[in-house]
Design an enzyme around this catalytic site. Structure first.
Site, PDB file in Angstrom:
ATOM      1  N   SER A 134       7.307  -0.243   1.945  1.00  0.00           N
ATOM      2  CA  SER A 134       7.310   0.230   3.442  1.00  0.00           C
ATOM      3  C   SER A 134       8.051  -1.036   4.147  1.00  0.00           C
ATOM      4  O   SER A 134       8.015  -2.107   3.533  1.00  0.00           O
ATOM      5  CB  SER A 134       6.090   0.604   4.042  1.00  0.00           C
ATOM      6  N   THR A 169       1.800   2.471  12.403  1.00  0.00           N
ATOM      7  CA  THR A 169       0.456   1.961  11.659  1.00  0.00           C
ATOM      8  C   THR A 169       0.195   0.325  12.370  1.00  0.00           C
ATOM      9  O   THR A 169      -0.739  -0.247  11.899  1.00  0.00           O
ATOM     10  CB  THR A 169       0.678   1.665  10.296  1.00  0.00           C
ATOM     11  N   ASN A 213       7.569   8.484   8.413  1.00  0.00           N
ATOM     12  CA  ASN A 213       6.457   9.294   8.250  1.00  0.00           C
ATOM     13  C   ASN A 213       6.382  10.560   9.222  1.00  0.00           C
ATOM     14  O   ASN A 213       5.890  11.662   8.916  1.00  0.00           O
ATOM     15  CB  ASN A 213       5.077   8.542   8.288  1.00  0.00           C
ATOM     16  N   GLN A 232       0.943  -1.169   0.047  1.00  0.00           N
ATOM     17  CA  GLN A 232      -0.049   0.148  -0.224  1.00  0.00           C
ATOM     18  C   GLN A 232       0.897   1.347   0.101  1.00  0.00           C
ATOM     19  O   GLN A 232       0.624   2.188  -0.788  1.00  0.00           O
ATOM     20  CB  GLN A 232      -0.897  -0.129   1.331  1.00  0.00           C
ATOM     21  N   ASP A 276      -2.851  -7.007  -1.374  1.00  0.00           N
ATOM     22  CA  ASP A 276      -4.243  -6.885  -0.940  1.00  0.00           C
ATOM     23  C   ASP A 276      -4.866  -6.186  -2.185  1.00  0.00           C
ATOM     24  O   ASP A 276      -4.514  -5.227  -2.608  1.00  0.00           O
ATOM     25  CB  ASP A 276      -4.170  -5.925   0.252  1.00  0.00           C
ATOM     26  N   GLU A 322      25.887   6.710 -10.381  1.00  0.00           N
ATOM     27  CA  GLU A 322      26.849   7.796  -9.630  1.00  0.00           C
ATOM     28  C   GLU A 322      26.348   7.917  -8.174  1.00  0.00           C
ATOM     29  O   GLU A 322      27.262   8.215  -7.577  1.00  0.00           O
ATOM     30  CB  GLU A 322      26.541   9.154 -10.457  1.00  0.00           C
ATOM     31  N   GLY A 338       3.318  -5.916   5.451  1.00  0.00           N
ATOM     32  CA  GLY A 338       3.473  -7.254   5.282  1.00  0.00           C
ATOM     33  C   GLY A 338       4.011  -7.440   3.881  1.00  0.00           C
ATOM     34  O   GLY A 338       5.020  -8.096   3.646  1.00  0.00           O
ATOM     35  N   THR A 339       3.311  -6.605   2.859  1.00  0.00           N
ATOM     36  CA  THR A 339       3.709  -6.769   1.425  1.00  0.00           C
ATOM     37  C   THR A 339       4.961  -6.200   1.440  1.00  0.00           C
ATOM     38  O   THR A 339       5.929  -6.529   0.649  1.00  0.00           O
ATOM     39  CB  THR A 339       2.656  -6.200   0.510  1.00  0.00           C
ATOM     40  N   ASN A 364       2.951  12.087   0.539  1.00  0.00           N
ATOM     41  CA  ASN A 364       3.668  11.568  -0.712  1.00  0.00           C
ATOM     42  C   ASN A 364       4.175  12.508  -1.631  1.00  0.00           C
ATOM     43  O   ASN A 364       4.893  12.232  -2.403  1.00  0.00           O
ATOM     44  CB  ASN A 364       2.547  10.683  -1.204  1.00  0.00           C
TER      45      ASN A 364
END
EC number: 3.6.5.-
Length: 454
Positions: free
Chosen positions: A141, A180, A207, A12, A72, A255, A145-146, A229
């Protein structure tokens, strides 16, 4: 021909960062939401070289060379139905059926394993379309999990298949106070352990630091992820701007590694960006090159919570955009070196890498009061490899230890086929990383004992 770059957005966080990054790229290249040139676009310098990020189709549409993957389905469904649904190639939006549930082991072993071949296959297809693939930018991140599990798995596969290509990561790092997920420290430690060998350079963003920048400089009382973002996208864009536009000193992906990474394991530069200022204030400020350069070295402008005054700089890359000439930039650096608060390690006397690009920074237009970035004539992004970032690792390790001493939540990982030994192995690796940073900071650097390691 500058060489193409493939963007991989995982999980995400990676997907949402990707949305902001492509939103900005379209603006910079004067393209509309569907990837066709936008006749009303202003300030576009003949569009720069599209090839780096886009494939041109036969009917004049530009398709991003980017791949979005999430276990997800919902974040990627948002792209499929959102404002940019015409832009991305539908085959390059890959979503699973069940998510990784904030569990590194699910992303790395069980669910991720089923998807990784499909993903590598799509990457291969995009890579085969490139004349000279320069490398990968991977957005994910460390806490999810992903992002942590699948990100590590994919990097392992990429380094076997594309060993010589550069792999730069933008990793959203668990912040000290903003969290989170409860198991973030586990995921981050496991992920760092398995990617440290496979990634060439990892730019950390946390964050909390970016929240503070938005609150302080853009006067947004409650920043949303979009605000964060967009700010990070500015940095991503300046890192790649010299691959797309002309400048006095161009910098390509290799470089960065050559100049920022003194030892293979110490590849976690800090990023900062200046000026971050809202449109309402920008009329009252002067943005001279020297002021912007000094701003970058303020802890307030950094995207990871740590204090560089406690550490030493090993190498610094300053990327200027817009109306900047080499003479001013060199003068700013000379003034900086003269300051007593600026510590370079003794074994790296020059310490600075410069990039200057003539394409002026652009900002995604925002409603007044929505805290958009002000349009400015010049900006600077700083990537600095400093020993102070070890603070971030020790904070993370401390949280990991608190949970692991009670073996809390470990059964979720073991249940997905992980072995408990992997936790202690990963933790030892990070302890070694902290030690590496300590040794580098020590001025009397003994060559003989360090040689066995590197």
């Amino acid at each position: 021909m500058k060489g193409e770059i493939l963007h991989l957005h995982l999980g995400q966080a990676g997907t949402q960062l990707g949305n902001s990054a492509w939103e900005l790229y379209l603006l910079e290249h004067g393209l509309g939401h569907d990837g066709r040139p936008d006749p009303s676009a202003k300030d576009v310098v003949d569009g720069g070289s599209y090839e780096t990020f886009f494939t041109e189709t036969s009917n004049g549409k530009y398709v991003p060379r980017s791949l979005f993957v999430d276990l997800d389905p919902s974040p990627i469904d948002e792209i499929r139905t959102g404002g940019y649904r015409q832009l991305f190639h539908p085959e390059l939006l890959i979503s699973g059926k069940e998510d990784a549930a904030n569990n590194y082991a699910r992303g790395h072993y069980t669910i991720g394993k089923e998807m990784v071949d499909n993903v590598i296959d799509r990457i291969r297809r995009v890579a085969d379309n490139c004349h000279s693939l320069q490398g990968f930018l991977i957005f994910h991140s460390f806490g999810g999990g992903t992002g942590s599990g699948f990100g590590a798995l994919l990097l392992e596969r990429l380094s076997t298949e594309y060993g010589k290509k550069s792999k730069l990561e933008f990793a959203v790092y668990p912040a000290p106070r903003v969290s989170t997920a409860v198991v973030e420290p586990y995921n981050a430690v496991l992920s760092t352990h398995s990617t440290i060998e496979n990634s060439d350079c990892t730019f950390l963003v946390d964050n909390e630091a970016v929240y503070d920048i938005c609150r302080r400089n853009l006067d947004i009382p409650r920043p949303s992820y979009d605000h964060l973002n967009r700010l990070i996208a500015q940095v991503v864009s300046s890192i790649t701007s010299s691959l797309r536009f002309d400048g006095a000193l161009n910098v390509d992906l290799n470089e960065f590694q050559t100049n920022l990474v003194p030892y293979p394991r110490i590849h976690y530069p800090l990023i900062s960006y200046a000026p971050v200022i809202s449109a309402s204030k920008s009329a009252h400020e002067s943005f001279k090159v020297q002021e912007l350069t000094f701003q970058c070295f303020e802890p307030n402008n950094q995207m990871v919570v740590c204090d560089p005054r406690n550490g030493k700089y090993m190498a610094v890359a300053l990327l200027y955009r817009g109306d900047a000439v080499p003479r001013d930039c060199n003068a700013a650096i000379a003034a900086l070196k003269a300051k007593s608060s600026f510590n370079l390690v003794e074994w790296c006397p020059t310490g600075f890498k410069l990039g200057i690009n003539y394409q002026k920074p652009m900002a995604v237009p925002a409603a007044p009061g929505d805290g958009g970035l002000a349009p400015v004539d010049r900006s600077v992004s700083m990537l600095s490899n400093t020993t102070a970032i070890a603070e971030a690792w020790s904070r993370l390790d401390h949280k990991f230890d608190l949970m692991y001493s009670k073996r809390a939540f470990v059964h979720w990982y073991v249940g997905e086929g992980m072995e408990e030994g992997e936790f202690s192995e990963a933790r030892e690796d990070l302890a070694a990383l902290e030690k590496d940073y300590e040794e580098v900071a020590a001025d009397s650097y003994e060559g003989d004992e360090g040689e066995a390691e590197y």
